[in-house]
Design an enzyme around this catalytic site. Structure first.
Site, PDB file in Angstrom:
ATOM      1  N   HIS A 356       1.062  -1.272  -0.208  1.00  0.00           N
ATOM      2  CA  HIS A 356       0.074   0.212   0.321  1.00  0.00           C
ATOM      3  C   HIS A 356       0.596   1.323   0.055  1.00  0.00           C
ATOM      4  CE1 HIS A 356      -4.274  -1.784   1.094  1.00  0.00           C
ATOM      5  NE2 HIS A 356      -3.092  -2.501   1.467  1.00  0.00           N
ATOM      6  N   LYS A 544      -7.652  13.982   4.818  1.00  0.00           N
ATOM      7  CA  LYS A 544      -7.473  12.958   4.623  1.00  0.00           C
ATOM      8  C   LYS A 544      -6.503  12.753   6.388  1.00  0.00           C
ATOM      9  CE  LYS A 544      -6.074  14.448   0.425  1.00  0.00           C
ATOM     10  NZ  LYS A 544      -6.665  12.620  -0.852  1.00  0.00           N
ATOM     11  N   LYS A 550       0.717  14.449   1.263  1.00  0.00           N
ATOM     12  CA  LYS A 550      -0.043  14.744   0.512  1.00  0.00           C
ATOM     13  C   LYS A 550      -0.274  16.006   0.632  1.00  0.00           C
ATOM     14  CE  LYS A 550      -1.790  10.792   3.293  1.00  0.00           C
ATOM     15  NZ  LYS A 550      -2.866   9.902   2.457  1.00  0.00           N
ATOM     16  N   THR A 652      -8.326   6.661  -1.613  1.00  0.00           N
ATOM     17  CA  THR A 652      -9.767   6.140  -1.505  1.00  0.00           C
ATOM     18  C   THR A 652     -10.766   7.451  -1.585  1.00  0.00           C
ATOM     19  OG1 THR A 652      -9.450   5.519   0.817  1.00  0.00           O
ATOM     20  CG2 THR A 652      -9.011   3.691  -1.435  1.00  0.00           C
TER      21      THR A 652
HETATM   22  C1  26W Z   1       3.508   0.553  10.195  1.00  0.00           C
HETATM   23  C2  26W Z   1       2.831   2.181  10.498  1.00  0.00           C
HETATM   24  C3  26W Z   1       2.282   2.225   8.811  1.00  0.00           C
HETATM   25  C4  26W Z   1       0.580   2.360   9.312  1.00  0.00           C
HETATM   26  C5  26W Z   1      -0.252   2.289   8.576  1.00  0.00           C
HETATM   27  C6  26W Z   1       2.727   2.018   7.939  1.00  0.00           C
HETATM   28  C7  26W Z   1       1.946   1.714   6.783  1.00  0.00           C
HETATM   29  C8  26W Z   1       0.075   2.289   6.887  1.00  0.00           C
HETATM   30  C9  26W Z   1      -0.325   1.979   5.601  1.00  0.00           C
HETATM   31  C10 26W Z   1      -0.099   1.427   4.225  1.00  0.00           C
HETATM   32  C11 26W Z   1      -1.210   3.396   5.661  1.00  0.00           C
HETATM   33  C12 26W Z   1      -1.953   3.268   4.627  1.00  0.00           C
HETATM   34  O1  26W Z   1      -3.146   3.813   4.969  1.00  0.00           O
HETATM   35  N1  26W Z   1      -1.522   3.782   2.979  1.00  0.00           N
HETATM   36  C13 26W Z   1      -2.998   3.788   2.178  1.00  0.00           C
HETATM   37  O2  26W Z   1      -3.224   3.150   1.254  1.00  0.00           O
HETATM   38  C14 26W Z   1      -4.504   3.553   0.412  1.00  0.00           C
HETATM   39  C15 26W Z   1      -5.167   2.227  -0.126  1.00  0.00           C
HETATM   40  O3  26W Z   1      -4.622   1.556  -0.029  1.00  0.00           O
HETATM   41  C16 26W Z   1      -4.222   4.027  -0.544  1.00  0.00           C
HETATM   42  O4  26W Z   1      -5.184   4.583  -1.003  1.00  0.00           O
HETATM   43  C17 26W Z   1      -3.644   5.166   0.014  1.00  0.00           C
HETATM   44  O5  26W Z   1      -2.830   5.478  -0.883  1.00  0.00           O
HETATM   45  C18 26W Z   1      -2.260   4.281   0.570  1.00  0.00           C
HETATM   46  O6  26W Z   1      -1.569   6.034   1.353  1.00  0.00           O
END
Ligand code: 26W
Length: 814
Positions: A356, A544, A550, A652
């Site tokens: 993601h 967001k 962003k 999204t």
């Molecule tokens: C480990 C800490 C951590 C926590 C959450 C690392 C990464 C995340 C997620 C990957 C963050 C997240 O929500 N990413 C988003 O995922 C969405 C669903 O696919 C995408 O639409 C967004 O672009 C992306 O930032």
């Protein structure tokens, strides 16, 4: 489904009496909401149990969605809508003198996620249920979800999110299905009856995982999908001896330690802390889920584990649940006594991994010194996976030491969870076309070269049932009146709306609905922010998580620019605009928190200046969350999607805006690219560097030089030191200034190229203003956006996962 009103009313009254010892008129709104929810739960009980029985009996292949986050929001009204009894329930409530809206507002959001990734998981469950797909979700029942945000003197302050305060409205506690999860301990080798060596864990500490099942009913179908969330409890409560001795803290220490595992959601989005407790959370829910799933498999298939990949598909939502791969190896090899090679083939065929993010700081790497003592056997297994993988690499790329080094799963004292995910899965997907391409050519290039067939794209989607049907009833009715209601289950149908894009009646009606939705939001803002906004102004929205990539800062600097222009020349012509923000910053992310402070400083100045405040207003909406989002999307005219190209995997929110007839003002990033492909430049305002250009400029970009040639932009940046905004002292925004001009924390100056994209952003904004002045043109643009949003239903996304990765089929009960 229908409800028998008389019975329903009688039940409600009885429940209030039995559960709370109160009469209807004495019950609080929260209590009434609780009994309504339990009543709704009773309504879907048969469908729910039958769904699981049916799939079990059919031995249907199941997809399991493993995710550390499920950002579900509110349950009741969504469930009632999907069951088709929302109106009837509303009438019943009315008979009791309760307004359905008030009842809805009494429900706390289940905020068990940070942002996009967590909400995606929630949309997926809605689509899985509606599509009758044999499936289940596994996650953690955090006692405290995403923190509650307060704004105090312009600053974000975090409060614990006590979402269970008024009871768990919709889930079923199932202690009889609890499982044991083992931490710590030492590994010993022992000879089995068959004279082979087997690994055993001794002196471990147990934690009990207790499931709570939340039903997710599909729309207009009998299928109800289960979200199983695990709570951590101590196996033997507290220490009675210590308690007797008066050592109260020590007596409960163990119990508290166990319970800490599911205490709170880490509020970090896109950065990793490397905290041991986070790893404990991950292994906890993964091990519980795997045990549960294997238990179910064995009931159907006995011990023939070669059948596992035909019976089960497991989707890993980012790297957070990736310990599932060595955990399945442990179960198959240590407990079920399969040989390594067969077990490994089963693993690869069972697991699939979704990435993601392109941000390096979001890739999970666990230090060995944290991992190995906590999960000694799992660590051994990862070492063995790594050893065998390196052997394989050696055969494919003999002597290419550099490549081997970069692809090692364990190196430099850390375990690279993304690498483990790629090696142990048969599918690796990105979440938008651009994102997948960047993975293949940049972040994961070496991996794509090794396993080209594993890589695929699954562009994200959102459920139109929550984000259009529920959130925007007026627009939904407008659509259904013209094209029928098939779009609710098949969003491709919405393309039929395009026939009305130039129809004057439809345009007028659409604008009237938008005006009404804006009025409703304006009233909310008047109540909560005490700001009076002009409902005929452009509602320009950026909602967001707050992150530098962003670029909420770009939006903020644009407002400062408009303010300065208006102050210099009160006749400067501008279309009235209301800038609406909603964003939480991770608690330790100082730069992000300071940007919130800056937006609030700008709001204070702009909203209270008689010269500008009738032209622009700035609103920062406190505590952005799913239920607030449902109020904002319908009222938006403009959707701000302005991330630095190449950084937003998909987004999204952009899709939710589109369905609600807001026009995208955005960069060529994430799924914006696919929105543009569908609507064309005439129906979106696209600006700024491309991902490729961002890369090219990385080495040479010099923001100071840029400012030297742009006096207006320079004045905007200097405003960060202006006591008008910097009211506490002129240095309060210094870290933002520093990051733009000099770079902080080892980052290059203006890493996210805010200043570089400023002028193009300005031009796009000017064009947008002009377009808004032509009402008919604007309505047409909005209608075209809605009509072409079909692709962005999560129903389409789920169908692609089901067909191309999981190989599962819809399987409704008769
Ligand atoms: C480990 C800490 C951590 C926590 C959450 C690392 C990464 C995340 C997620 C990957 C963050 C997240 O929500 N990413 C988003 O995922 C969405 C669903 O696919 C995408 O639409 C967004 O672009 C992306 O930032």
């Amino acid at each position: 489904m229908t409800i028998n009103e008389e019975e329903w009313l009688r039940d409600i009254e009885k429940r209030v009496s039995v559960d709370f010892f109160k009469t209807l008129s004495e019950a609080s709104l929260e209590e009434l909401h609780y009994v309504f929810s339990r009543e709704a739960l009773g309504l879907l009980k048969n469908n729910w149990t039958n769904t699981m029985h049916h799939w079990n009996k059919q031995k249907a292949k199941m997809a399991y969605y493993f995710s550390a986050e499920f950002l579900m929001g509110r349950w009741l009204s969504n469930a009632l809508i999907n069951m088709g009894v929302y109106e009837e329930a509303g009438e019943a409530a009315q008979k009791l003198g309760i307004n359905m809206n008030a009842l809805e507002e009494a429900e706390a959001d289940a905020g068990l996620g940070n942002g996009g990734l967590g909400r995606l998981a929630a949309c997926f469950l809605d689509s899985l249920a509606t599509g009758d797909y044999p499936s289940m979700g596994y996650g953690i029942r955090y006692r405290y979800g995403m923190f509650e945000q307060k704004i105090v003197n312009g600053y974000q302050v975090e409060k614990p999110d006590n979402w269970l305060e008024h009871g768990d409205v919709a889930s079923i506690h199932r202690p009889d299905e609890a499982v044991e999860v083992k931490f710590w301990g030492r590994v010993a080798i022992e000879k089995g009856k068959d004279n082979h060596n087997y690994f055993h864990l001794y002196d471990y500490e147990s934690v009990i995982a207790v499931p709570y099942d939340l039903p997710v009913p599909g729309y207009n179908t009998k299928t109800v999908v289960t979200l199983r969330l695990w709570e951590a409890v101590s196996p033997d409560g507290f220490d009675l001896d210590l308690f007797q001795a008066g050592e109260y803290s020590r007596a409960v220490a163990k119990e508290i330690q166990a319970e800490n595992i599911s205490r709170v959601l880490y509020p970090n989005d896109n950065t990793v802390g490397g905290k041991q407790l986070r790893l404990r959370q991950q292994y906890f829910f993964v091990s519980a889920g795997m045990t549960d799933l294997i238990r179910r498999f064995k009931k159907q298939w006995g011990k023939d584990f070669s059948k596992l990949p035909d019976a089960v598909a497991i989707q890993l939502n980012d790297t957070h649940p990736v310990v599932a791969i060595p955990e399945l190896m442990r179960i198959l090899v240590d407990e079920e006594h399969l040989n390594w090679d067969s077990a490994w083939q089963i693993c690869i065929r069972t697991f699939a991994y979704t990435n993601h993010t392109l941000l390096a700081e979001a890739l999970e790497k666990w230090p060995i010194n944290i991992f190995a003592p906590l999960l000694p056997r799992i660590y051994q297994i990862i070492e063995e996976i790594n050893r065998r993988f390196l052997h394989y690499l050696h055969q494919i790329f003999p002597g290419d030491w550099q490549r081997h080094k970069e692809m090692e799963i364990i190196s430099d004292g850390v375990i690279k969870m993304a690498w483990l995910a790629i090696v142990g899965s048969h599918s690796i997907n990105g979440v938008a076309e651009l994102h997948t391409n960047l993975l293949k050519t940049q972040e994961l290039r070496l991996w794509y070269e090794l396993f080209p067939d594993k890589f695929n794209n699954k562009t994200n989607g959102v459920t139109q049932r929550r984000w259009l049907l529920k959130a925007n009833p007026a627009l939904s009715e407008f659509i259904t009146k013209r094209i029928g209601d098939a779009w609710i289950k098949d969003l491709n149908e919405i393309s039929k709306l395009e026939a009305y894009a130039e129809d004057p009646t439809a345009q007028r009606e659409f604008l009237a609905i938008k005006a009404k939705d804006k009025q409703i939001l304006a009233e909310y803002i008047a109540r909560h922010n005490n700001i009076k906004i002009n409902t005929s102004s452009i509602f320009d929205v950026q909602i967001k998580r707050l992150h530098e990539y962003k670029r909420q800062l770009l939006n903020a600097l644009h407002i400062i620019y408009l303010y300065q222009r208006l102050k210099a020349d009160p006749n400067y012509s501008i279309v009235p605009r209301t800038f609406i923000f909603g964003a939480k910053a991770a608690s330790g992310y100082h730069q992000a928190k300071l940007i919130i402070r800056l937006i609030n400083a700008i709001a204070d100045v702009v909203n209270n200046d008689p010269v500008v405040s009738n032209k622009i207003k700035v609103v920062f909406m406190e505590n952005y969350r799913v239920s607030l989002a449902e109020k904002i999307f319908p009222a938006a005219d403009v959707s701000e999607q302005i991330s630095t190209a190449g950084y937003e995997a998909s987004g999204t929110g952009n899709m939710k805006f589109m369905m609600n007839g807001a026009i995208t003002l955005g960069t060529l990033d994430g799924a914006n690219v696919e929105i543009l492909e569908l609507v064309g430049h005439e129906n979106a305002f696209i600006f700024g560097l491309t991902a490729e250009e961002v890369n090219q400029h990385k080495m040479s970009y010099n923001p100071q030089q840029l400012l030297a040639h742009d006096a207006e932009l320079s004045a905007v940046v200097e405003a960060l030191h202006d006591p008008i905004f910097a009211t506490e002292n002129i240095h309060m925004f210094e870290p933002i200034y520093q990051s733009l001009l000099f770079g902080v924390d080892g980052n290059p100056p203006d890493k996210y190229m805010v200043l570089k994209d400023f002028r193009p952003y300005l031009s796009a904004n000017k064009k947008l203003e002009q377009a808004y002045l032509d009402e008919k043109k604007w309505a047409k643009m909005a209608l075209i956006n809605i009509a072409r949003s079909g692709k962005f239903s999560s129903d389409r996304t789920i169908k692609q996962y089901a067909d191309e990765i999981w190989h599962i089929k819809p399987n409704p009960q008769k």
